[in-house]
Write an enzyme that holds these catalytic residues in place. Structure first.
Site, short mmCIF file in Angstrom:
data_model
loop_
_atom_site.label_atom_id
_atom_site.label_comp_id
_atom_site.label_asym_id
_atom_site.label_seq_id
_atom_site.Cartn_x
_atom_site.Cartn_y
_atom_site.Cartn_z
N ARG A 1 -9.77 -12.48 1.25
CA ARG A 1 -9.42 -11.29 0.47
C ARG A 1 -10.64 -10.69 -0.22
O ARG A 1 -10.59 -9.57 -0.72
CB ARG A 1 -8.35 -11.64 -0.57
N TYR A 2 -11.75 -11.48 -0.27
CA TYR A 2 -12.95 -10.98 -0.94
C TYR A 2 -14.00 -10.44 0.03
O TYR A 2 -14.85 -9.65 -0.36
CB TYR A 2 -13.59 -12.10 -1.77
N THR A 3 -13.98 -10.91 1.26
CA THR A 3 -15.04 -10.53 2.20
C THR A 3 -14.60 -9.38 3.09
O THR A 3 -13.41 -9.10 3.23
CB THR A 3 -15.43 -11.74 3.07
#
EC number: 5.6.2.2
Length: 893
Positions: free
Chosen positions: A122-124
């Site tokens: 979800r962050y990359t």
């Protein structure tokens, strides 16, 4: 529990069910999960990720998109095996230390060489790299087959067009059921060059392919040791490749050094590697490391610094690190890939052949697709040309028709058009009726005819198609090719030997009369002036003294020849290094001597396999033998017979020769014979010898040495009472083997019998050892040169009951550090590191050497000078007498 309907229950033998189910599972893992396809080098999960990126339009010129979105789309459409497996595969394709040419352009934390995991999906964010487009190029031109996805609602590619050989370029790794694959990455330029060479010469050999493809090219660079493992892997599909870190030894001031590692082997976890080094240092398995730190950064790249203690050998520490840590490791090659959906072990040439055939198929299918499209377009343009030529009639026909179907039928009937042509005319806009548009249609039609002709030529001629494949591969090579990262060190090595872990240095190996052995650095003994007292070489036991010593390298072999004619072998480093005063260890702890067996000679040898070197033996009764050195290359722990002789005889000495020298044999009563080595026929290892010198009654052989036939060397004679002299070898004429020899010194009660006869060049130092263990190191130039009949001059002052037991030569060394130590000793009154000497009057007591006035007064040097002057006069008289006695001695021979 409710009973299930009978129709849903199938009774089967559990053995059959287990066998069939496991086979189904195994084949599913092999074909659909763990092994790459030989054509595009991708496993299904990687292929589905790249196709999903392509379908979402995530090209390098578009913004990044969340990894979670990519993973979700791929999982929902093509790969229903969990999001973690998809994300982990995508992360690896984005890591520049895992893939030689990354296929995913990741933004965010995608892990590190230290084993750090990537951030949550979800962050990359991610998108395709430019080179990935080449794997997918022409995928929509019917170049490959599509198959149904897992639920039949989507279509996915069975293989990608793969416009570059990805199987070898990025490698592959996977564990299936009953088999595994491990293919190393390679340099894009080299692999494409290999494909081009194969396309030009189908009969090319793997050795010829290796001229283009040197070997693996790992993303982490590093070194590959030798080509034998590479060649074996390329020829058979299996092999082991030795990988090593790139490390340099740097100076850091103050005489200290550091080891700097800038590249590490492929797939090595850097953090664990550093932990392993620290563990070895903590457990004292590696000594000499004072600090260890990781200075890796984005600016400097990989940089691991290992500080080395000042007195430690950085090269030896580095070799120990290679042997005991992942600084050096191996890559096990196992080139298994799917060929026609079946797992197969392939070699390098087979991998390239399958890829080349795939490219020919892709280009052929693309050409057929383009030809079909071109013909369709030409067909439409032909109809438009007809319409433009009869535009008024076309318009009239259309206006007279009630419906478009009637108009289409009328156009087809009146102008002989096809349905598609008639539809194109009806769809044509009025602006196409302008003169400019008419020219464009005509121009496009003519160009299409040329294009169709080219496509037909490609399909008609296999060589033209193959040349097109070559041109496209060359274009990719020019766009994406780069320099090799991994250096291949030819000659290489397999395993590190003990020598690689031990510093090579000059040493002295001493052997006592009671067979105690040890080694010391040669610098332990500093050079002194003639007449000095020497330093204490060992603390001897009662009735024990140093009998032999030899100088050599720690990496050389030392051969031990015993009085019984046997030979044993050790490496220099296998002899224990002990303190200068230590008595050593019993020789039987190092080699297995028989009862009543003592060492007669120690010889240092670098190459035991040499066919050009020989060993010459001399026994106490005057027997000599010559044997090839190579006969002694295979000496086991129990030793072997070196020479056979009678029971009342024993081996005195052995010398290493080149085969073209003169042999000199000397006796205790001052006889010396010189004869050519060529008169000695080479004999086998166990053979007895022949007579070398005829001995007078009561005389025995004490020395054996060799000299060149035109040598300017000198014969050095040392007597048991510490006297010695040098005499040119040229004064000893060549005679026949077996004679009585000629006089080499005058023996008196003052100087005693001869204990050493050897040759010197003047470039050596001399080690003189007494029965009390006192050692003095002399410069040979300090010893007077006299004639054959001279008694010699005093070399060493001996105490009561002392006599010279042995003499050995030591090569001179310009040891600046040693000279500096001596200078420091002369300017300081007391230092813990100063060397000690032994006073003859009180053996074993330590006093300082040079400049000690008290000692000089005790020894009365004026009296010694008068004695030496008187002795020099007597030597000159003896030389005059000697010439008159030569004829008489010659007649005795």
């Amino acid at each position: 529990m409710a009973e299930l309907p009978q129709s849903r229950i199938n009774e089967r033998n559990i053995t059959s069910e287990m066998r069939e189910s496991f086979l189904d599972y195994a084949m599913s893992v092999i074909v659909s999960r763990a092994l790459p396809d030989v054509r595009d080098g991708l496993k299904p999960v990687h292929r589905r990720i790249l196709y999903g990126l392509n379908e979402q339009g995530m090209t390098p010129d578009k913004p990044y998109k969340k990894s979670a979105r990519i993973v979700g789309d791929v999982m929902g459409k093509y790969h229903p095996h969990g999001d973690s497996s998809i994300y982990e595969a995508m992360v690896r394709m984005a890591q520049d230390f895992s893939y030689r040419y990354p296929l995913v352009d990741g933004q965010g934390n995608f892990g590190s060489m230290d084993g750090d995991g990537a951030a949550a999906m979800r962050y990359t964010e991610a998108r395709m790299t430019k080179i990935t487009l080449e794997l997918l190029r022409d995928i929509n031109k019917d170049t490959i087959d599509f198959i149904d996805n897992y639920d039949g609602n989507e279509r996915e590619p069975s293989v990608l067009p793969a416009r570059f050989p990805n199987l070898l370029v990025n490698g592959a790794a996977g564990i299936a059921v009953g088999m595994a694959t491990n293919i190393p990455p390679h340099n894009l330029t080299e692999v494409i060059d290999g494909v081009l060479s194969l396309s030009k010469n189908p009969d090319i050999t793997i050795n010829e392919l290796m001229e283009d493809i040197q070997g693996p090219d790992f993303p982490t660079a590093g070194l590959v040791l030798g080509k034998s493992g590479i060649r074996r892997a390329y020829e058979t599909g299996r092999g082991s490749i030795q990988m090593r870190s790139r490390a340099e030894i740097e100076e850091r001031g103050g005489g200290r050094q550091r080891i700097v590692v800038t590249e590490i082997p492929f797939q090595v976890n850097k953090a664990r590697m550093i932990e392993k080094i620290a563990e070895l240092v903590r457990d004292k398995k590696i000594d000499g490391i004072t600090d260890l730190r990781d200075e890796t950064s984005l600016r400097t790249g990989v940089r691991v610094v290992i500080d080395v203690r000042k007195d430690a050998n950085a090269s030896v520490i580095l070799n120990n690190l290679y042997k005991q840590t992942p600084l050096q490791t191996s890559f096990g090659v196992n080139m298994i890939a799917l060929v026609n959906s079946r797992p197969k072990l392939i070699n390098l040439k087979e991998a390239l052949i399958h890829y080349l055939e795939h490219q020919k198929t892709v280009v052929r299918r693309r050409t057929e697709y383009n030809l079909k499209k071109a013909r369709d377009r030409a067909h439409i343009l032909e109809g438009l040309r007809i319409a433009l030529d009869h535009i008024d009639e076309i318009i009239t026909t259309i206006r007279e028709s009630d419906t478009d179907k009637i108009a289409m039928a009328s156009l087809q009937e009146r102008f002989k058009l096809t349905e598609r042509q008639a539809q194109a005319i009806l769809d044509m806009r009025l602006r196409r009726l302008t003169g400019l548009e008419r020219d464009k249609i005509e121009s496009e039609y003519n160009e299409l005819l040329e294009y169709i002709k080219e496509l037909e030529e490609i399909l008609a001629d296999e060589e033209v198609l193959l040349q097109l494949v070559r041109d496209e591969l060359t274009e990719i090579k020019e766009r994406f090719g780069d320099e090799r990262r991994t250096e291949i060190q030819l000659g290489g090595l397999e395993d590190l030997e003990d020598e690689d872990l031990i510093p090579e240095e000059q040493i002295v190996i001493t052997l006592s009369h009671n067979n105690y052995i040890k080694r010391l650095p040669v610098s332990t003994y500093r050079s002194q002036n003639r007449g000095g007292r020497g330093i204490q070489g060992m603390n001897t036991l009662d009735e024990d003294f140093v009998s032999q010593l030899v100088t050599m390298s720690t990496h050389d072999h030392v051969l031990f020849f015993t009085n019984k004619g046997r030979v044993y072998k050790l490496k220099g480093y296998e002899v224990p290094e002990l303190s200068r005063q230590s008595k050593g260890i019993p020789i039987i702890n190092a080699i297995e001597l028989e009862n009543d067996e003592t060492i007669s000679t120690m010889i240092a040898v670098k190459d035991l396999e040499s066919e050009e070197d020989y060993l010459v033996f001399a026994t106490k009764q005057g027997i000599v033998k010559r044997s090839s050195l190579s006969n002694f290359s295979r000496i086991n722990k129990n030793g072997k017979i070196a020479i056979n002789f009678k029971e009342d005889d024993e081996l005195i000495a052995v010398r290493l020769t080149t085969g073209n020298e003169d042999i000199l044999i000397g006796t205790a009563h001052a006889s010396l014979i010189r004869f050519s080595e060529s008169t000695l026929r080479p004999l086998g290892r166990t053979a007895a010898g022949v007579k070398g010198i005829s001995l007078r009654e009561g005389d025995t052989v004490v020395g054996l040495d060799v000299a060149d036939s035109e040598s300017e060397d000198e014969v050095l004679v040392v007597t048991e009472n510490g006297y010695g002299k040098r005499t040119p070898v040229s004064e000893y004429r060549l005679s026949n083997r077996g004679g009585k020899g000629i006089k080499t010194a005058t023996i008196t009660e003052r100087n005693g019998n001869i204990v050493c006869i050897t040759t010197v060049t003047g470039e050596e130092d001399l080690m003189v050892v007494t029965n009390a263990g006192v050692i003095i190191r002399l410069d040979v130039h300090d010893i007077s040169q006299n004639g054959r009949a001279a008694q010699g001059v005093r070399l060493m002052k001996l105490g009561d009951g002392q006599f010279v037991s042995t003499v050995a030569k030591v090569n001179e060394e310009d040891d600046n550090e040693e000279n500096a130590d001596e200078a420091q000793q002369s300017t300081t009154t007391e230092t813990a590191d100063v060397e000690e000497v032994v006073d003859d009057q009180t053996p074993g007591n330590a006093i300082h050497t040079e400049g000690d006035a008290e000692m000089e007064s005790v020894e009365s040097p004026e009296n010694d000078d008068r004695i030496d002057i008187r002795q020099d006069f007597m030597d000159r008289v003896n030389e005059d007498i000697e010439s008159a006695s030569d004829n008489e001695e010659d007649s005795d021979e």
